[in-house]
Design a protein around this motif. Structure first.
Motif, PDB file in Angstrom:
ATOM      1  N   ARG A  34      -5.704   5.446  -0.515  1.00 33.73           N
ATOM      2  CA  ARG A  34      -5.408   6.308  -1.633  1.00 33.73           C
ATOM      3  C   ARG A  34      -6.450   7.423  -1.743  1.00 33.73           C
ATOM      4  N   ILE A  77      10.320   2.509  -5.110  1.00 33.26           N
ATOM      5  CA  ILE A  77       9.218   3.380  -5.500  1.00 33.26           C
ATOM      6  C   ILE A  77       9.405   4.714  -4.798  1.00 33.26           C
ATOM      7  N   GLY A 126       0.794  -1.226   0.000  1.00 40.30           N
ATOM      8  CA  GLY A 126       0.000   0.000   0.000  1.00 40.30           C
ATOM      9  C   GLY A 126       0.820   1.265   0.000  1.00 40.30           C
TER      10      GLY A 126
END
Ligand code: WTA
Length: 662
Positions: free
Chosen positions: A540, A526, A398
């Motif tokens: 999100r 990332i 996540g």
């Protein structure tokens, strides 16, 4: 979180899989990983076709593998037919697993219920027949607004069984958010519960449905089916609202599955983008199910004796792929947990791992960071007080996991022996796309390592050209893959523009994250979203959505929202607001902050409440009127602005926007 990216890039600890783990692994050793990658590189369609034949049971076999004729609206296995629920239930029962426990449900209050595959199928079939009885047909959209429960899984599986497309809305979203999704999906039915039980409290759920259905745009809903969870007060509208136990009573325990085309939409799941309203990500049945199965087997090394626990709510994609579909389609035993990690105390997860002998545990960095802190404050909840020896694989999802949290997870939860799968993926990717495999990949804390075999992940520049390892760029996937998003419901144009932008040549899937590959190993790190999407506690959220919610308040003239690094939540929400009236100060400012936070909770849901609201007479803008978000991010972090502000129209505003209202 730039500091943690720095530390990941300089991370030199490497954790190799143990020989014992490698020996028993579903993908055993780096050679096996590389052989799969080589197979995909040599014959891309042949690779996926082989896996689809070996892992999914087809009612009608496919002959076409990848159809690129409508690119970027790709199709996979399009002339094949199957049913996802049959692949999760009947298939296992035919294989002799009827008496195997499919779900171990632990309620908020600790009560445990076990359901075998045969029992689960009977419940799914009864509920599927009930939905049919209410007129729900193949292709209809059904909204599911349920707490974590066996019923949540049953509802999703029942939709899949009859070919209805489910769209689960997280129970923390507001009536307004629910309304938006009902309207966009054109849903015919809602499945909900009277209340949800979390953290020792009963929280109303049904009233949000009632409120949503008073709002315009919801006329497509014919019925609301209500699961009685708590027995608390629940308003039932005659003719529209029906109890789950009434509609499922007297239904047959067999229900012939609707054999759907591989491309039939299994579900829509709304998620935030950088602009406008949340988008309905549409997933297929065949390709999606294939990846759910493969990743569950390879990333988590799921075996018949495992007890698998993914802590995600079914309202998010992680709960779809790794609660409702993947583990069941692999014939696994899984935990479904209703409650929260901190009730009755922060040892809850560890106690559950001990009680149920969980062997694979998958959670979010936010939860880990919160539990580290809780164990510091209340040492009684420290994992060392629990027997966690059943664990063999850990997962994280996540948001980036910072190396400190990774090490704590590794040492304190994994006992130094369990590999951690830092799985990078998105609602749009359907399942893991960059992740280690536990019996193959040497691990580096904070890196999601390498692409899943067959996923052509790369880092490119603004023109879509590969950048060298060691240089940052946009994360892309170069070839379509089976579980990819098919379109944005009702908005194919937005699909094309968001994910296959022309500037990159129109053929690369743009993930929306920045990434860098380690100059030596090629491991991916990332670097966070390149668009205006925040990850708050792994949830999100689009800054634009929060801005729209703020400006829908009668007092607000203008708002800009940015994220700032947060120790536990990953990112916190900072809102800069210009009121229609004078800039408030003192008690008045506090009162308005409170009002605005509640207003956002009402418009979107409590997860979107700004952590901080700051007021200005204006926002920092360029002479052409563009808000300079870069400056707002710097201010949010409490840092001095050292960059060039000569293009700024109104520099005096910056001082006002430094003030944080406590
Ligand atoms: C972020 C959740 C770093 C990323 C499955 C992505 C991650 C967004 C990771 C998707 C990870 C997810 N490391 N960042 N392991 N996993 N993300 O759609 O920014 O809710 O684009 O899917 O979460 O969030 P979504």
């Amino acid at each position: 979180m730039s500091t943690s990216i720095e530390s990941v890039l300089h991370e030199n600890r490497v954790f190799n899989p143990s020989p014992a783990f490698v020996a028993q692994a579903n993908v055993s050793g780096m050679d096996a990983y590389q052989a799969l990658c080589a197979e995909a590189a040599a014959d891309y369609e042949g690779y996926w076709a082989r896996l689809a034949r070996e892992n999914v049971v087809w009612k009608q076999p496919f002959s076409t593998v990848l159809d690129e004729s409508g690119a970027p609206f790709y199709q996979w296995f399009s002339d094949g037919k199957l049913n996802a629920s049959w692949n999760c239930l009947d298939k296992n029962i035919e294989a002799g697993l009827g008496d195997k426990v499919a779900i171990i449900f632990e309620a908020d209050d600790g009560k445990v219920t076990r359901v075998t595959y045969s029992e689960l199928l009977a419940r799914v079939a009864r509920f599927a027949n009930a939905l049919k009885g209410l007129g729900v047909k193949k292709g209809d959209r059904v909204i599911i607004y349920l707490p974590m429960s066996i019923e949540g899984v049953v509802a999703m599986q029942a939709c899949a069984r009859i070919g209805a497309t489910h769209s689960v809305v997280f129970g923390g979203f507001s009536a307004q958010s629910l309304r938006d999704r009902i309207e966009d999906a054109g849903a015919v039915l809602i499945i909900t519960a009277d209340e949800q039980c979390r953290g020792g409290k009963n929280l109303p759920l049904k009233p949000a449905v009632d409120e949503a259905l008073t709002l315009p745009g919801t006329g497509s809903i014919k019925n609301v089916v209500v699961y009685r969870r708590s027995g608390g007060p629940c308003n039932m509208v005659p003719g529209r609202d029906l109890w789950w136990h009434d509609v499922a009573a007297n239904q047959s325990e067999t229900c012939e599955p609707e054999w759907v085309e591989a491309e039939h939409p299994l579900f829509l799941l709304y998620t935030s983008g950088s602009t406008g309203k949340p988008k309905g990500v549409q997933h297929s049945t065949g390709g999606y199910l294939l990846h759910a199965i493969l990743t569950t087997r390879w990333t988590f090394d799921l075996k018949p004796g495992d007890v698998f626990w993914c802590t995600a709510d079914i309202g998010w994609v992680t709960g779809h792929t790794y609660v409702t579909y993947g583990p069941l389609a692999c014939g696994g035993t899984e935990i479904v947990f209703e409650g929260v990690p901190t009730f009755p105390d922060a040892g809850r997860f560890w106690k559950m791992i001990q009680d149920h002998k969980v062997s694979i545990f998958y959670t979010a960095p936010t939860a880990i960071r919160a539990l580290i802190k809780a164990a510091d404050i209340n040492p009684g909840t420290h994992p060392k007080h629990y027997d966690l020896s059943s664990l063999r694989v850990l997962g994280s999802v996540g948001e980036p996991i910072n190396p400190e949290a990774w090490m704590w997870y590794h040492d304190n939860i994994g006992g130094g022996r369990c590999p951690i799968m830092d799985t990078f993926w998105q609602t749009e990717t359907g399942g893991h796309v960059i992740t280690p495999l536990p019996g193959a990949t040497p691990l580096v804390p904070g890196s999601c390592t390498l692409a899943f075999p067959g996923i052509m992940a790369a880092v490119v520049d603004e023109a879509g050209h590969d950048v060298e390892w060691g240089k940052g760029g946009f994360l892309v996937i170069k070839r379509p893959w089976p579980s990819m998003i098919r379109t944005i419901w009702n908005d194919p144009d937005r699909f094309r523009k968001s994910y296959f932008p022309e500037d990159l040549g129109g053929k690369l899937y743009l993930a929306g994250d920045g990434a860098v590959r380690n100059a030596q190993s090629g491991y991916f790190t990332i670097m966070g979203r390149i668009d205006d999407v925040l990850s708050v506690s792994g949830h999100r959220l689009g800054t634009m959505e929060i801005e729209s919610a703020l400006v829908s308040h009668p007092l607000v003239a203008e708002a800009a929202v940015v994220g700032k690094p947060h120790d536990i939540k990953g990112e916190a929400i900072v809102a800069y607001v210009v009121l229609k009236t004078a800039r408030p100060t003192g008690e008045e400012a506090k009162r308005i902050v409170n009002d605005l936070r509640n207003h956002v909770a009402h418009e979107i849901g409590p997860i979107a409440k700004p952590d901080e609201i700051r007021f200005g007479d204006n926002l920092p803008k360029t002479r052409s009127g563009k808000i300079m978000r870069r400056l707002l991010r710097t201010l949010a972090k409490g840092e001095e602005i050292t960059s060039d502000i000569s293009t700024l129209e109104n520099p005096a505003i910056l001082d006002q926007l430094k003030e944080v209202i406590k």
